[in-house]
Design an enzyme around this catalytic site. Structure first.
Site, PDB file in Angstrom:
ATOM      1  CB  SER A   8      -0.911   0.014   1.233  1.00 40.03           C
ATOM      2  OG  SER A   8      -1.476   1.306   1.372  1.00 40.03           O
ATOM      3  CG  HIS A  33      -4.156  -1.562  -1.284  1.00 41.22           C
ATOM      4  ND1 HIS A  33      -5.291  -2.310  -1.522  1.00 41.22           N
ATOM      5  CD2 HIS A  33      -4.486  -0.714  -0.279  1.00 41.22           C
ATOM      6  CE1 HIS A  33      -6.253  -1.942  -0.699  1.00 41.22           C
ATOM      7  NE2 HIS A  33      -5.802  -0.964   0.067  1.00 41.22           N
ATOM      8  CG  ASP A  35      -5.224   2.543   1.051  1.00 33.79           C
ATOM      9  OD1 ASP A  35      -6.191   1.768   1.074  1.00 33.79           O
ATOM     10  OD2 ASP A  35      -4.060   2.200   1.343  1.00 33.79           O
ATOM     11  CG  MET A  37      -8.261   7.476   2.740  1.00 33.87           C
ATOM     12  SD  MET A  37      -7.257   7.595   4.235  1.00 33.87           S
ATOM     13  CE  MET A  37      -6.501   5.957   4.219  1.00 33.87           C
ATOM     14  CG  HIS A  66      -9.470   0.414   0.064  1.00 33.16           C
ATOM     15  ND1 HIS A  66      -8.844   0.185   1.272  1.00 33.16           N
ATOM     16  CD2 HIS A  66     -10.802   0.441   0.342  1.00 33.16           C
ATOM     17  CE1 HIS A  66      -9.741   0.095   2.233  1.00 33.16           C
ATOM     18  NE2 HIS A  66     -10.935   0.250   1.698  1.00 33.16           N
ATOM     19  CG  MET A  68     -11.319   3.683   2.579  1.00 34.02           C
ATOM     20  SD  MET A  68      -9.743   3.650   3.429  1.00 34.02           S
ATOM     21  CE  MET A  68      -8.656   3.582   2.011  1.00 34.02           C
ATOM     22  CG  MET A 137     -11.729  -2.393   5.758  1.00 31.24           C
ATOM     23  SD  MET A 137     -10.249  -2.054   4.791  1.00 31.24           S
ATOM     24  CE  MET A 137      -9.238  -1.155   5.977  1.00 31.24           C
ATOM     25  N   GLY A 142      -8.713   4.407   7.382  1.00 35.19           N
ATOM     26  CA  GLY A 142      -8.380   5.825   7.504  1.00 35.19           C
ATOM     27  C   GLY A 142      -6.901   6.095   7.701  1.00 35.19           C
ATOM     28  CG  PHE A 143      -5.463   7.069  10.339  1.00 38.30           C
ATOM     29  CD1 PHE A 143      -4.956   8.338  10.075  1.00 38.30           C
ATOM     30  CD2 PHE A 143      -6.762   6.955  10.835  1.00 38.30           C
ATOM     31  CE1 PHE A 143      -5.722   9.468  10.311  1.00 38.30           C
ATOM     32  CE2 PHE A 143      -7.540   8.086  11.077  1.00 38.30           C
ATOM     33  CZ  PHE A 143      -7.015   9.352  10.818  1.00 38.30           C
ATOM     34  N   GLY A 144      -2.705   4.279   8.056  1.00 37.82           N
ATOM     35  CA  GLY A 144      -1.777   3.160   8.035  1.00 37.82           C
ATOM     36  C   GLY A 144      -1.206   2.950   9.429  1.00 37.82           C
ATOM     37  N   GLY A 145      -0.536   1.830   9.589  1.00 39.46           N
ATOM     38  CA  GLY A 145       0.219   1.598  10.812  1.00 39.46           C
ATOM     39  C   GLY A 145      -0.594   1.288  12.058  1.00 39.46           C
ATOM     40  CG  ASP A 175      -6.457  -2.614   3.520  1.00 42.46           C
ATOM     41  OD1 ASP A 175      -5.316  -2.361   3.956  1.00 42.46           O
ATOM     42  OD2 ASP A 175      -7.133  -1.788   2.863  1.00 42.46           O
ATOM     43  N   GLY A 176      -4.900  -4.047   6.586  1.00 41.91           N
ATOM     44  CA  GLY A 176      -4.671  -3.342   7.843  1.00 41.91           C
ATOM     45  C   GLY A 176      -3.892  -4.165   8.842  1.00 41.91           C
ATOM     46  N   GLY A 177      -2.736  -3.650   9.219  1.00 42.06           N
ATOM     47  CA  GLY A 177      -1.947  -4.313  10.259  1.00 42.06           C
ATOM     48  C   GLY A 177      -1.344  -5.642   9.849  1.00 42.06           C
ATOM     49  N   GLY A 197       1.121  -1.974   4.158  1.00 43.50           N
ATOM     50  CA  GLY A 197       1.606  -0.598   4.060  1.00 43.50           C
ATOM     51  C   GLY A 197       2.817  -0.378   4.932  1.00 43.50           C
TER      52      GLY A 197
HETATM   53  C1  DX5 Z   1      -6.240   1.821   5.816  1.00 40.98           C
HETATM   54  C2  DX5 Z   1      -5.904   1.456   4.406  1.00 40.98           C
HETATM   55  C3  DX5 Z   1      -4.828   0.468   4.292  1.00 40.98           C
HETATM   56  C4  DX5 Z   1      -3.512   0.913   4.845  1.00 40.98           C
HETATM   57  C5  DX5 Z   1      -2.918  -0.296   5.476  1.00 40.98           C
HETATM   58  O1  DX5 Z   1      -7.382   2.585   5.837  1.00 40.98           O
HETATM   59  O2  DX5 Z   1      -7.028   0.905   3.767  1.00 40.98           O
HETATM   60  O3  DX5 Z   1      -4.668   0.004   2.960  1.00 40.98           O
HETATM   61  O4  DX5 Z   1      -2.615   1.434   3.895  1.00 40.98           O
HETATM   62  O5  DX5 Z   1      -1.805   0.110   6.135  1.00 40.98           O
HETATM   63  P1  DX5 Z   1      -1.033  -0.828   7.149  1.00 40.98           P
HETATM   64  O6  DX5 Z   1      -0.582  -2.027   6.386  1.00 40.98           O
HETATM   65  O7  DX5 Z   1       0.078   0.057   7.592  1.00 40.98           O
HETATM   66  O8  DX5 Z   1      -1.981  -1.174   8.266  1.00 40.98           O
HETATM   67 ZN    ZN Z   2      -6.656  -0.059   1.793  1.00 41.83          ZN
END
Ligand code: DX5
Ligand code: ZN
Length: 216
Positions: A8, A33, A35, A37, A66, A68, A137, A142-145, A175-177, A197
């Site tokens: 991502s 990927h 994102d 938003m 993706h 959002m 999800m 909304g956020f990475g990490g 998707d996520g973590g 990501g």
């Molecule tokens: C979050 C995004 C993800 C994000 C994942 O809203 O949809 O695609 O980039 O990031 P990580 O892998 O850091 O959780």
């Molecule tokens: Zn995503």
């Protein structure tokens, strides 16, 4: 089927997107990927059509977009023209989800549906056979990490069962973590696509992070 890694771009250095896209292009990851938003559906704003258009010529990898955003229907043609291959809308953002799915497919793309952590996979029962991908999800979007939500494993198992029952071919994307600590377990549970990501672009060596996830 071998699993798919979809790095991502959200966690990449936005001042040097070209290098990030090239890094993925030269990696074994078949998808990128992206994102999008809008600050309404999720409490953050990322990037949109002009950025996607600008990076499209840099790679032939699959653009897994993706969305959002609220009211995604009005942008389906625009994302296709920007270079989307897979276009994913949120279940929670689509009043007429069936129509949105048909519109994505009619525009020549693969159709994905993302579900938030609070949304049951069973709500997809009546559209599962029509879609190409379910994005589960594993964080609140909304956020990475963010930290991976453990309940996701049960959702993947339930989705696998539902996929058989409905005769669906939809890929299961997480998707996520996602990272080296849970990739193996997610694949064993039935995941087909792993979005990563922070575990890629936040790593000291993003290229080997992708290789590690490709062969967990
Ligand atoms: C979050 C995004 C993800 C994000 C994942 O809203 O949809 O695609 O980039 O990031 P990580 O892998 O850091 O959780
Ligand atoms: Zn995503």
């Amino acid at each position: 089927m071998a699993h798919i890694i979809a790095p991502s771009l959200l966690s990449a250095d936005f001042a040097d997107l070209k290098s990030a896209v090239r890094l993925v292009d030269e990696s074994p990851a078949p998808w990128l990927h992206l994102d999008v938003m809008d600050g309404v559906f999720v409490p953050n704003i990322s990037f949109g059509l002009p950025v996607i258009k600008a990076i499209r010529p840099l790679t032939k990898k699959v653009f897994d977009i993706h969305l959002m955003i609220v009211r995604p229907d009005q942008f389906i043609g625009a994302f296709r023209d920007a270079g989307a291959n897979v276009l994913t809308v949120h279940y929670e953002a689509c009043t007429h989800l069936h129509r949105s799915i048909q519109a994505i497919k009619a525009a020549g793309m693969k159709a994905g549906v993302a579900i938030n952590p609070h949304t049951s996979v069973h709500l997809l029962e009546d559209v599962l056979a029509d879609i190409d991908l379910v994005c589960v999800m594993s964080v609140n979007p909304g956020f990475g990490g963010q930290a991976f939500i453990e309940r996701t494993y049960e959702k993947v198992a339930a989705l696998k069962t539902l996929r058989v029952r409905t005769g669906s071919q939809a890929l299961i994307e997480i998707d996520g973590g996602v990272g080296s600590g849970n990739a193996k377990q997610l694949l064993a549970a039935g995941a087909d696509v792993l979005v990563a990501g922070n575990s890629v672009f936040g790593a000291g060596d993003p290229a080997s992070a992708i290789v590690d996830l490709s062969t967990p």
